[in-house]
Design a protein around this motif. Structure first.
Motif, PDB file in Angstrom:
ATOM      1  N   GLY A  39       0.825  -1.199   0.000  1.00 42.16           N
ATOM      2  CA  GLY A  39       0.000   0.000   0.000  1.00 42.16           C
ATOM      3  C   GLY A  39       0.859   1.248   0.000  1.00 42.16           C
ATOM      4  O   GLY A  39       1.989   1.228   0.507  1.00 42.16           O
ATOM      5  N   THR A  40       0.330   2.341  -0.537  1.00 46.90           N
ATOM      6  CA  THR A  40       1.056   3.603  -0.446  1.00 46.90           C
ATOM      7  C   THR A  40       0.929   4.156   0.975  1.00 46.90           C
ATOM      8  O   THR A  40       1.805   4.868   1.451  1.00 46.90           O
ATOM      9  CB  THR A  40       0.520   4.634  -1.456  1.00 46.90           C
ATOM     10  N   GLY A  41      -0.163   3.815   1.666  1.00 45.69           N
ATOM     11  CA  GLY A  41      -0.377   4.273   3.037  1.00 45.69           C
ATOM     12  C   GLY A  41       0.102   3.238   4.049  1.00 45.69           C
ATOM     13  O   GLY A  41       0.370   2.085   3.696  1.00 45.69           O
ATOM     14  N   ASN A  42       0.198   3.672   5.318  1.00 47.82           N
ATOM     15  CA  ASN A  42       0.737   2.764   6.353  1.00 47.82           C
ATOM     16  C   ASN A  42      -0.286   2.401   7.433  1.00 47.82           C
ATOM     17  O   ASN A  42       0.050   1.742   8.404  1.00 47.82           O
ATOM     18  CB  ASN A  42       1.987   3.360   6.993  1.00 47.82           C
ATOM     19  N   TRP A  43      -1.555   2.792   7.254  1.00 48.22           N
ATOM     20  CA  TRP A  43      -2.546   2.602   8.331  1.00 48.22           C
ATOM     21  C   TRP A  43      -2.748   1.138   8.693  1.00 48.22           C
ATOM     22  O   TRP A  43      -3.070   0.814   9.809  1.00 48.22           O
ATOM     23  CB  TRP A  43      -3.915   3.166   7.938  1.00 48.22           C
TER      24      TRP A  43
END
Ligand code: 4NP
Length: 154
Positions: A39-43
């Motif tokens: 993912g580009t995000g880390n959530w």
């Protein structure tokens, strides 16, 4: 062996589904590929795929329950032949962090599909039909990608 990384935002819905579908379909075709997703995000780092996607994928015969989310890393740009973005935002985000000397093909996954639709819509905030739609698009993309890779390296 070609190396393919699918990339979406959270790495819990679209890209793990694409990883599972391509792994299954390429095996059925006898084509050996190295496949991951991120993912580009880390959530959601460390999380399994969204339970709704695990269920929808399982109904079609794809087991993605063992996958765990991770974030895109700089080394991915050197280690993969294809970085396949699920939507335009994902592609733009990848291009923004791509090191200048990378050699990978940063493309929209559905550019390989035989469909006018170019983006795999984010199903996270929608209903169950969204997950089925995503899987339909991913199956079309996987077929097109395998055709492309087979043509490229006969
Ligand atoms: P994905 O879906 O990018 O297909 O994994 C999403 C999952 C989580 C979030 C957004 C999209 N989120 O905002 O947490």
């Amino acid at each position: 062996m070609k190396r393919v990384l699918f990339v979406c935002l959270g790495n819990i819905c679209r890209s793990p589904a694409a990883e599972g579908v391509l792994r299954s379909v390429s095996r059925n075709r006898g084509l050996e590929l190295y496949i991951e997703s991120a993912g580009t995000g880390n959530w959601h780092v460390g999380d399994p795929p969204d339970a709704r996607m695990i269920k929808s994928a399982a109904r079609r015969g794809y087991d993605i329950s063992h996958l765990r989310a991770r974030q895109v890393e700089l080394s991915d740009f050197y280690e993969f032949d294809y970085l396949l973005a699920m939507d335009l935002r994902n592609q733009t985000d990848l291009l923004a962090i791509a090191p200048p000397n990378h050699k990978c093909d940063i493309r929209l996954f559905l550019d390989f599909a035989d469909t006018e639709i170019r983006e795999t819509p984010d199903p996270y905030f929608g209903g169950p039909q969204g997950f089925e739609n995503v899987l339909d698009l991913i199956e079309a993309g996987a077929k097109g990608l395998l055709d492309h890779i087979e043509d490229e390296s006969p």
